[in-house]
Design an enzyme around this catalytic site. Structure first.
Site, PDB file in Angstrom:
ATOM      1  N   ASP A   8       0.852  -1.186   0.000  1.00 14.94           N
ATOM      2  CA  ASP A   8       0.000   0.000   0.000  1.00 14.94           C
ATOM      3  C   ASP A   8       0.888   1.236   0.000  1.00 14.94           C
ATOM      4  O   ASP A   8       1.787   1.362   0.848  1.00 14.94           O
ATOM      5  CB  ASP A   8      -0.897   0.021   1.232  1.00 14.94           C
ATOM      6  CG  ASP A   8      -1.984  -1.047   1.165  1.00 14.94           C
ATOM      7  OD1 ASP A   8      -2.071  -1.743   0.136  1.00 14.94           O
ATOM      8  OD2 ASP A   8      -2.746  -1.175   2.143  1.00 14.94           O
ATOM      9  N   ASP A 129     -15.180  -2.842  -1.406  1.00 18.66           N
ATOM     10  CA  ASP A 129     -14.814  -2.591  -0.015  1.00 18.66           C
ATOM     11  C   ASP A 129     -16.090  -2.312   0.763  1.00 18.66           C
ATOM     12  O   ASP A 129     -16.862  -1.416   0.398  1.00 18.66           O
ATOM     13  CB  ASP A 129     -13.870  -1.395   0.079  1.00 18.66           C
ATOM     14  CG  ASP A 129     -12.659  -1.546  -0.838  1.00 18.66           C
ATOM     15  OD1 ASP A 129     -12.208  -2.693  -1.018  1.00 18.66           O
ATOM     16  OD2 ASP A 129     -12.171  -0.536  -1.366  1.00 18.66           O
TER      17      ASP A 129
END
Length: 244
Positions: A8, A129
């Site tokens: 990330d 998500d």
């Protein structure tokens, strides 16, 4: 099942967030290319990369870091975060990405996802998500009224390569993968489902692989790998042994 190590990106560095909160970031490596090379050396055959800044900005922010990752290793890379146009998709695939992950745009503009799947078959994934079962977008800053299963079903016949399902409440907290929700999604659609969010150790991988019904195609691990809670060799041996 494929195990994907997560890189990330925030400010050009490899970080992990807690529940998607940009203010709760832990830096694990200042050199994304070196981190990618390390994961390859450990035996991983895919990389999962997210441009966190891009997810909020709606365009690529950590482009140089992504390019450093692509130069540092030859394993397939999937990238998500701020990719919201056909031009951006085409540009990233041309630079060497194997797969592009579309998240916010999948909710806002599903026709773009369908067109991208037509133009780039096998190279488009959808990132879903969820917060309490509802789809969150714009870097998880907004929660919609649509459920994860409802959104996934919109792309059932589009040719999506995979759905990456993240339980936001568990992401980065090492509290365990939401196996039940992931399994329910996998059973609801024919698209391969990859689990994300909360993976804490090898027991989570065993639980995902033991799911009855539709198999779960993959799992993403971030903090557990960086903190040493998940042994790469043992985890990879498990996934490959069960697959054999």
């Amino acid at each position: 099942m494929i195990l994907y190590p997560a890189i990330d990106l925030k400010g050009g560095e490899c970080v992990r967030l807690a529940q998607g909160d940009m203010a709760r970031a832990t830096v694990y490596n200042q050199d994304p290319g070196a981190q990618a090379a390390a994961f390859k050396a450990q035996g991983f055959e895919w990389l999962h990369v997210v441009d966190l800044d891009g997810a909020f900005a709606g365009n690529a922010v950590n482009g140089p870091a992504v390019e450093a990752i692509l130069k540092a290793t030859d394993v397939p890379v999937q990238l998500g975060g701020g990719i919201r146009s056909l031009e951006m998709i085409e540009g990233w695939l041309a630079r060497g990405l194997t797969r592009v992950i579309l998240g916010t745009v999948a909710l806002r503009n599903p026709d773009l996802v369908i067109e991208a799947c037509r133009l780039f078959p096998g190279r488009i994934a959808v990132g879903i998500d969820a917060r309490d079962g509802r789809v969150a977008v714009e870097g998880w800053a907004e929660t919609s009224e649509i459920t994860a299963i409802e959104l996934a079903r919109r792309f059932e016949d589009a040719g999506v390569a995979a759905v990456i399902f993240t339980d936001i409440a568990r992401d980065g907290l090492l509290t365990g993968v939401n196996v039940a929700a992931t399994a329910a999604l996998a059973d609801a659609v024919a698209i391969p489902v990859i689990a994300s969010g909360g993976l804490a150790g090898i027991a989570d991988i065993e639980a995902l692989m033991a799911v009855a019904g539709t198999p779960i195609a993959g799992a993403i691990s971030g903090r557990a790998l960086y903190d040493g809670r998940l042994d790469p060799a043992a985890a990879l041996a498990l996934t490959r042994r069960k697959a054999a």
